[in-house]
Design an enzyme around this catalytic site. Sequence first.
Site, mmCIF file in Angstrom:
data_model
loop_
_atom_site.group_PDB
_atom_site.id
_atom_site.type_symbol
_atom_site.label_atom_id
_atom_site.label_comp_id
_atom_site.label_asym_id
_atom_site.label_seq_id
_atom_site.Cartn_x
_atom_site.Cartn_y
_atom_site.Cartn_z
ATOM 1 N N THR A 115 6.693 6.967 2.558
ATOM 2 C CA THR A 115 7.380 5.683 2.420
ATOM 3 C C THR A 115 6.443 4.538 2.066
ATOM 4 O O THR A 115 6.809 3.636 1.307
ATOM 5 C CB THR A 115 8.083 5.344 3.759
ATOM 6 O OG1 THR A 115 8.944 6.426 4.079
ATOM 7 C CG2 THR A 115 8.900 4.081 3.658
ATOM 8 N N GLN A 156 6.656 21.652 26.878
ATOM 9 C CA GLN A 156 7.673 20.897 26.126
ATOM 10 C C GLN A 156 7.682 19.429 26.538
ATOM 11 O O GLN A 156 8.280 18.602 25.858
ATOM 12 C CB GLN A 156 9.071 21.467 26.400
ATOM 13 C CG GLN A 156 9.273 22.851 25.864
ATOM 14 C CD GLN A 156 10.659 23.397 26.197
ATOM 15 O OE1 GLN A 156 11.559 22.672 26.604
ATOM 16 N NE2 GLN A 156 10.820 24.693 26.018
HETATM 17 N N1 ASP Z 1 10.007 11.119 4.853
HETATM 18 C C1 ASP Z 1 8.848 10.266 4.839
HETATM 19 C C2 ASP Z 1 7.629 11.130 4.888
HETATM 20 O O1 ASP Z 1 7.218 11.554 5.928
HETATM 21 C C3 ASP Z 1 8.896 9.285 5.952
HETATM 22 C C4 ASP Z 1 7.737 8.342 6.010
HETATM 23 O O2 ASP Z 1 6.931 8.205 5.134
HETATM 24 O O3 ASP Z 1 7.640 7.659 7.029
HETATM 25 O O4 ASP Z 1 7.066 11.396 3.851
#
Ligand code: ASP
Length: 342
Positions: free
Chosen positions: A15, A279
């Site tokens: 992201t 866990q």
């Molecule tokens: N789906 C994304 C990833 O892990 C989420 C993020 O970047 O926070 O690549």
Amino acid sequence: MTKVPNILLIYTGGTIGMVKDYKSNALKAFNFNQIKNKIPELNLLECNIHTISFDEPIDSSNMNPKYWVQITEIIESQYDKFDGFVVLSGTDTMSYTASAISFMFENLSKPVIFTGSQLPIGDLRTDAKENLITAIQIAATQKGDLPKIGEVCLYFEYKLYRANRTTKVSTEQFEAFNSPNFPKLGESGVHLNFNNNVLKKVVRNKKLIIRKNFDANIVILKLFPGINKEVVKSILEITNLKGVILETYGAGNAPTSKWFTELIQKATQKNIYIVNVTQCISGSVILGHYETSNHLKKAGIINGKDITTESAVAKLKYLIGEKIPVNTFKKAFETPLRGEMN
Ligand code: ASP
């Protein structure tokens, strides 16, 4: 005068390197080499920043050991030229990746700081800017003329953690990570404060050793009330299976039924390494503390103590990949290698 540190920024995907297309509302990757246009504040930092990006940035759900090696080889090839490294990755599997990279580098004397963000860089309320800017500042922090940090860390939402102690805890909050069994290495507020008592002592003048062999033949077996014999049996009898992370209850407890005990014994007799990991979010396995873990202890399973599942996956793949002899494997796993367990 201290020299201006050189920092290498490695973008793997996730992201943090995305912008919203306001017409379609979809997130898309932008050309990361233009990061300074997106965050002009980077020009104000007292370090030289170079960027390198995966040719095809990935969502971290697609992360795997092939990419772990790719990240490591980028750092390896640039190790002498840079004083610190910042790795940008998707958050979803960041704790696995960063844990794996921590095992790959022995005698690290420079910082490798992982970060990412919950909101894309182009979003008005993004957390990407703070995470990125401070991660770079941390990587550039020096003691005398040398890097202050010599370990793999994860920086997120004002906190610096030992990477192999972290776990992703939220899909929603900016505070997406936690390190339940180990104190923060530092915190960013008005000042950037380091917790010097827990930072790993930087190893200087020792040759950097890099390990790149990971064995793929492992599995995570999470117990739940009512798990049945067929399921456990079929997992433990997977062809070529070499290692199991057994996610147990509480302080390392598991059912004491005859069929379960026998399947575990049979697997350990076949030299399948079984690691007992709790866990619970925090705390440690204490093998033999309850009767419900005595049978596991007797079967010779490995005590994962307070290791996270993410770190256990990386360590198990790594140690099997290193072909540690059977008679010393248990001891090797139970010994802290990069501060991943107590
Ligand atoms: N789906 C994304 C990833 O892990 C989420 C993020 O970047 O926070 O690549």
